[in-house]
Write a protein that holds these residues in place. Structure first.
Motif, PDB file in Angstrom:
ATOM      1  N   SER A   9      10.990  27.119 -44.087  1.00 26.68           N
ATOM      2  CA  SER A   9       9.512  27.041 -44.088  1.00 26.68           C
ATOM      3  C   SER A   9       8.968  25.897 -43.247  1.00 26.68           C
ATOM      4  O   SER A   9       7.816  25.938 -42.827  1.00 26.68           O
ATOM      5  CB  SER A   9       8.990  26.907 -45.523  1.00 26.68           C
ATOM      6  N   THR A  10       9.784  24.862 -42.998  1.00 31.84           N
ATOM      7  CA  THR A  10       9.273  23.712 -42.244  1.00 31.84           C
ATOM      8  C   THR A  10       9.424  23.882 -40.731  1.00 31.84           C
ATOM      9  O   THR A  10       9.008  23.020 -39.962  1.00 31.84           O
ATOM     10  CB  THR A  10      10.016  22.422 -42.674  1.00 31.84           C
ATOM     11  N   GLY A  11      10.034  24.980 -40.306  1.00 29.77           N
ATOM     12  CA  GLY A  11      10.263  25.219 -38.879  1.00 29.77           C
ATOM     13  C   GLY A  11       9.116  25.966 -38.218  1.00 29.77           C
ATOM     14  O   GLY A  11       8.080  26.232 -38.846  1.00 29.77           O
ATOM     15  N   SER A  12       9.337  26.317 -36.963  1.00 30.44           N
ATOM     16  CA  SER A  12       8.292  26.978 -36.175  1.00 30.44           C
ATOM     17  C   SER A  12       7.894  28.332 -36.786  1.00 30.44           C
ATOM     18  O   SER A  12       6.713  28.600 -37.022  1.00 30.44           O
ATOM     19  CB  SER A  12       8.817  27.140 -34.739  1.00 30.44           C
ATOM     20  N   ILE A  13       8.873  29.171 -37.070  1.00 33.12           N
ATOM     21  CA  ILE A  13       8.559  30.484 -37.663  1.00 33.12           C
ATOM     22  C   ILE A  13       8.048  30.315 -39.094  1.00 33.12           C
ATOM     23  O   ILE A  13       7.084  30.979 -39.506  1.00 33.12           O
ATOM     24  CB  ILE A  13       9.818  31.399 -37.660  1.00 33.12           C
ATOM     25  N   GLY A  14       8.666  29.395 -39.846  1.00 30.83           N
ATOM     26  CA  GLY A  14       8.239  29.164 -41.226  1.00 30.83           C
ATOM     27  C   GLY A  14       6.774  28.761 -41.297  1.00 30.83           C
ATOM     28  O   GLY A  14       5.996  29.297 -42.090  1.00 30.83           O
ATOM     29  N   ALA A  37      15.741  19.389 -44.263  1.00 27.09           N
ATOM     30  CA  ALA A  37      15.639  17.969 -44.607  1.00 27.09           C
ATOM     31  C   ALA A  37      14.223  17.399 -44.506  1.00 27.09           C
ATOM     32  O   ALA A  37      14.011  16.246 -44.846  1.00 27.09           O
ATOM     33  CB  ALA A  37      16.563  17.171 -43.685  1.00 27.09           C
ATOM     34  N   GLN A  38      13.259  18.185 -44.050  1.00 26.22           N
ATOM     35  CA  GLN A  38      11.905  17.631 -43.859  1.00 26.22           C
ATOM     36  C   GLN A  38      11.126  17.632 -45.178  1.00 26.22           C
ATOM     37  O   GLN A  38      10.262  18.493 -45.408  1.00 26.22           O
ATOM     38  CB  GLN A  38      11.143  18.436 -42.821  1.00 26.22           C
ATOM     39  N   ALA A  39      11.423  16.625 -46.018  1.00 21.78           N
ATOM     40  CA  ALA A  39      10.813  16.563 -47.349  1.00 21.78           C
ATOM     41  C   ALA A  39       9.284  16.456 -47.270  1.00 21.78           C
ATOM     42  O   ALA A  39       8.571  17.137 -48.014  1.00 21.78           O
ATOM     43  CB  ALA A  39      11.388  15.384 -48.123  1.00 21.78           C
ATOM     44  N   GLY A  95      13.501  35.347 -43.289  1.00 24.97           N
ATOM     45  CA  GLY A  95      14.703  34.626 -42.841  1.00 24.97           C
ATOM     46  C   GLY A  95      14.373  33.850 -41.587  1.00 24.97           C
ATOM     47  O   GLY A  95      14.410  34.412 -40.487  1.00 24.97           O
ATOM     48  N   ALA A  96      14.045  32.571 -41.733  1.00 25.51           N
ATOM     49  CA  ALA A  96      13.621  31.761 -40.577  1.00 25.51           C
ATOM     50  C   ALA A  96      14.389  30.446 -40.497  1.00 25.51           C
ATOM     51  O   ALA A  96      13.899  29.462 -39.959  1.00 25.51           O
ATOM     52  CB  ALA A  96      12.120  31.496 -40.641  1.00 25.51           C
ATOM     53  N   ILE A  97      15.609  30.445 -41.064  1.00 27.38           N
ATOM     54  CA  ILE A  97      16.502  29.290 -40.877  1.00 27.38           C
ATOM     55  C   ILE A  97      17.036  29.400 -39.452  1.00 27.38           C
ATOM     56  O   ILE A  97      17.191  30.508 -38.920  1.00 27.38           O
ATOM     57  CB  ILE A  97      17.641  29.328 -41.923  1.00 27.38           C
ATOM     58  N   SER A  98      17.339  28.257 -38.854  1.00 22.61           N
ATOM     59  CA  SER A  98      17.870  28.279 -37.498  1.00 22.61           C
ATOM     60  C   SER A  98      19.399  28.289 -37.533  1.00 22.61           C
ATOM     61  O   SER A  98      20.009  27.545 -38.306  1.00 22.61           O
ATOM     62  CB  SER A  98      17.356  27.039 -36.771  1.00 22.61           C
ATOM     63  N   GLY A  99      20.019  29.147 -36.725  1.00 22.94           N
ATOM     64  CA  GLY A  99      21.472  29.116 -36.550  1.00 22.94           C
ATOM     65  C   GLY A  99      22.273  29.853 -37.611  1.00 22.94           C
ATOM     66  O   GLY A  99      21.731  30.586 -38.449  1.00 22.94           O
ATOM     67  N   GLY A 100      23.579  29.604 -37.571  1.00 21.18           N
ATOM     68  CA  GLY A 100      24.511  30.297 -38.468  1.00 21.18           C
ATOM     69  C   GLY A 100      24.301  29.950 -39.934  1.00 21.18           C
ATOM     70  O   GLY A 100      24.783  30.670 -40.817  1.00 21.18           O
ATOM     71  N   ALA A 101      23.577  28.859 -40.225  1.00 25.93           N
ATOM     72  CA  ALA A 101      23.304  28.473 -41.618  1.00 25.93           C
ATOM     73  C   ALA A 101      22.510  29.552 -42.352  1.00 25.93           C
ATOM     74  O   ALA A 101      22.462  29.562 -43.583  1.00 25.93           O
ATOM     75  CB  ALA A 101      22.543  27.147 -41.660  1.00 25.93           C
ATOM     76  N   GLY A 102      21.922  30.470 -41.601  1.00 22.46           N
ATOM     77  CA  GLY A 102      21.126  31.530 -42.240  1.00 22.46           C
ATOM     78  C   GLY A 102      21.960  32.695 -42.749  1.00 22.46           C
ATOM     79  O   GLY A 102      21.440  33.560 -43.471  1.00 22.46           O
ATOM     80  N   ALA A 119      13.860  36.623 -38.678  1.00 21.27           N
ATOM     81  CA  ALA A 119      13.693  35.967 -37.372  1.00 21.27           C
ATOM     82  C   ALA A 119      15.026  35.399 -36.922  1.00 21.27           C
ATOM     83  O   ALA A 119      15.344  35.372 -35.735  1.00 21.27           O
ATOM     84  CB  ALA A 119      12.673  34.837 -37.488  1.00 21.27           C
ATOM     85  N   ASN A 120      15.814  34.949 -37.894  1.00 25.18           N
ATOM     86  CA  ASN A 120      17.087  34.252 -37.673  1.00 25.18           C
ATOM     87  C   ASN A 120      18.137  35.242 -37.137  1.00 25.18           C
ATOM     88  O   ASN A 120      18.737  36.003 -37.882  1.00 25.18           O
ATOM     89  CB  ASN A 120      17.507  33.671 -39.045  1.00 25.18           C
ATOM     90  N   LYS A 121      18.333  35.189 -35.793  1.00 21.77           N
ATOM     91  CA  LYS A 121      19.164  36.216 -35.152  1.00 21.77           C
ATOM     92  C   LYS A 121      20.650  35.946 -35.250  1.00 21.77           C
ATOM     93  O   LYS A 121      21.464  36.852 -35.144  1.00 21.77           O
ATOM     94  CB  LYS A 121      18.752  36.372 -33.684  1.00 21.77           C
ATOM     95  N   GLY A 201      11.335  26.346 -32.099  1.00 21.59           N
ATOM     96  CA  GLY A 201      12.255  25.296 -32.527  1.00 21.59           C
ATOM     97  C   GLY A 201      13.172  24.886 -31.380  1.00 21.59           C
ATOM     98  O   GLY A 201      13.276  25.577 -30.361  1.00 21.59           O
ATOM     99  N   ARG A 202      13.842  23.743 -31.549  1.00 22.82           N
ATOM    100  CA  ARG A 202      14.620  23.162 -30.453  1.00 22.82           C
ATOM    101  C   ARG A 202      15.798  24.035 -30.034  1.00 22.82           C
ATOM    102  O   ARG A 202      16.035  24.255 -28.851  1.00 22.82           O
ATOM    103  CB  ARG A 202      15.130  21.771 -30.875  1.00 22.82           C
ATOM    104  N   LYS A 203      16.545  24.562 -31.009  1.00 26.38           N
ATOM    105  CA  LYS A 203      17.741  25.312 -30.636  1.00 26.38           C
ATOM    106  C   LYS A 203      17.387  26.593 -29.873  1.00 26.38           C
ATOM    107  O   LYS A 203      17.946  26.884 -28.815  1.00 26.38           O
ATOM    108  CB  LYS A 203      18.578  25.632 -31.868  1.00 26.38           C
TER     109      LYS A 203
END
Ligand SMILES: NC(=O)c1ccc[n+]([C@@H]2O[C@H](COP(=O)([O-])OP(=O)(O)OC[C@H]3O[C@@H](n4cnc5c(N)ncnc54)[C@H](OP(=O)(O)O)[C@@H]3O)[C@@H](O)[C@H]2O)c1
Length: 380
Positions: A9-14, A37-39, A95-102, A119-121, A201-203
């Motif tokens: 939720s704290t990212g660009s798509i979120g 981590a963006q509390a 699903g808007a986590i970045s990378g394989g963590a999703g 969104a998380n491809k 997002g950066r990645k």
């Protein structure tokens, strides 16, 4: 009222998903948020959207958020994320986590039969066939959010899948599309992060600059729409107005157009199949004036070709590609390797991989980890 859980939720798509929810308060409600981590950002989102159950991957950030949010439950880590997905009562997961963590949270949601606006491809690169099989087995729908994939999805509404001849994925070409190869070696992360048409997002922004992102979308297209890799072509379209096209067997070509604004495909996925009125800026074609198209430059940007090679090889290669890319992008962003080292490191990882099949999500995670470690091991 549709109840939404936003992963990332704290990212660009979120954040743009939350903008979309805020624009339709009578139709959409946030029942869960998860981030890394963006509390501070998460705390502000919880207060604005009155969310009682959230999760942060980072333990320290979760403790900080919990101290500031006595009325909400702040879960923590991978276990907490699983609990959030199970307990928040969402109708739709974004699903808007970045990378394989999703991948793992996506699998958790699909196993619960939850629809996912994706969104998380990267999970579809790592384990596309397994993810699609899970969705099928548990009766969950995967609704594309990525603008190109949403375009294809929209073009295919009411169309028979067997009528598809080709899918044409459009690519902006990134910030360096017109740069000679000799100058590419010296480009900085700051320059690469300055995408000409999209704010992301950066990645994913670095992946767009290398064309790895387009390679990942080839995987997304294959798995989401059940076509062959060879039916998917990439065309460079600098203006990012045509978001992708489908050519049918009768030679008709359908395209979806719009301004480069992710809130349009996000809203389509949130309300699918409804078309809900909004106040987003409209496309005015006379202002655009011209739309241009070109072949992708795979000599300068080999990541697209590397993705195709990994796709062809199958087994663990796509997950190795993903892990290697994630590590190489991270090293580039930290200034530890150059721009042209990104494809170089990925290629070396793919060449060194001893092979192996992917029969489970754990296999995919292991191959991803292998690619990541191989690239980091080559760190100078
Ligand atoms: N941005 C776009 O326009 C766009 C378009 C199409 C597709 N996509 C795809 O959508 C995905 C997200 O992209 P983005 O641009 O929104 O990325 P982003 O701005 O970097 O945001 C990533 C989000 O994931 C969270 N996150 C990272 N690791 C996590 C973990 N282990 N557990 C829970 N949350 C975690 C981050 O949290 P913290 O920041 O709090 O650490 C952040 O909220 C990517 O796969 C990308 O390829 C993006």
């Amino acid at each position: 009222m549709k109840r939404i859980l936003i992963l990332g939720s704290t990212g660009s798509i979120g954040r743009q998903t939350l903008d979309t929810v805020a624009a339709h308060p009578e139709r959409l409600q946030v029942v869960g948020l998860a981030a890394g981590a963006q509390a501070d950002v998460l705390v502000q989102q919880v207060r604005e959207f009155k969310v009682s159950l959230v999760c942060l991957a980072d333990a320290q950030a979760a403790a900080q958020a919990q101290a500031e949010l006595p009325e909400s439950i702040v879960l923590c880590g991978a276990e907490g994320l699983g609990q959030l997905i199970r307990d928040c009562g969402a109708d739709l997961v974004v699903g808007a986590i970045s990378g394989g963590a999703g991948l793992v949270p996506l699998v958790t949601a699909l196993k619960l039969g939850m629809d996912v606006a994706l969104a998380n491809k990267e999970p579809l690169v790592m384990a596309g066939d397994l993810v699609m099989a899970l969705a099928d087995r548990h009766g969950a729908r995967l609704l594309p959010v990525d603008s190109e994939l949403s375009a294809i999805f929209q073009c295919l509404q009411g169309q028979p899948r067997e009528g598809i001849e080709r899918i044409l994925l459009t690519a902006s070409g990134g910030p360096f599309a017109k740069l000679p190869r000799e100058q590419l070696a010296a480009v900085t992360a700051e320059q690469a992060l300055n995408h000409p048409t999209w704010r992301m997002g950066r990645k994913v922004t670095i992946d767009s600059a290398t064309l790895a992102n387009k390679g990942f979308e080839v995987f997304e297209t294959k798995w989401l729409f059940g076509v062959e890799f060879k039916q998917i072509e990439v065309v460079v379209h600098h203006q990012s107005i045509i978001h992708s096209l489908v050519e049918f067997q009768d030679s008709s070509v359908l395209a979806q157009l719009g301004l480069p604004d992710m809130r349009t495909p996000i809203q389509y996925a949130l309300f699918y199949p409804e078309r809900v009125k909004n106040t987003l800026p409209r496309l005015e074609l006379p202002q655009v004036q011209s739309l241009t198209f070109a072949e992708p430059n795979t000599a300068n940007f080999p990541c697209l070709q590397l993705a195709r090679q990994a796709a062809e090889a199958g087994g663990g290669y796509p997950a190795v590609l993903n892990g290697a890319d994630e590590a190489a992008v991270d090293l580039f962003l930290k200034g530890q390797i150059g721009f042209l080292d990104i494809p170089d490191r990925i290629e070396r990882a793919l060449n060194a991989f001893p092979g192996g099949s992917v029969r489970s999500i754990d296999d995919a995670l292991a191959a991803d980890e292998w690619g990541n470690k191989h690239v980091r091991g080559g760190e100078k």
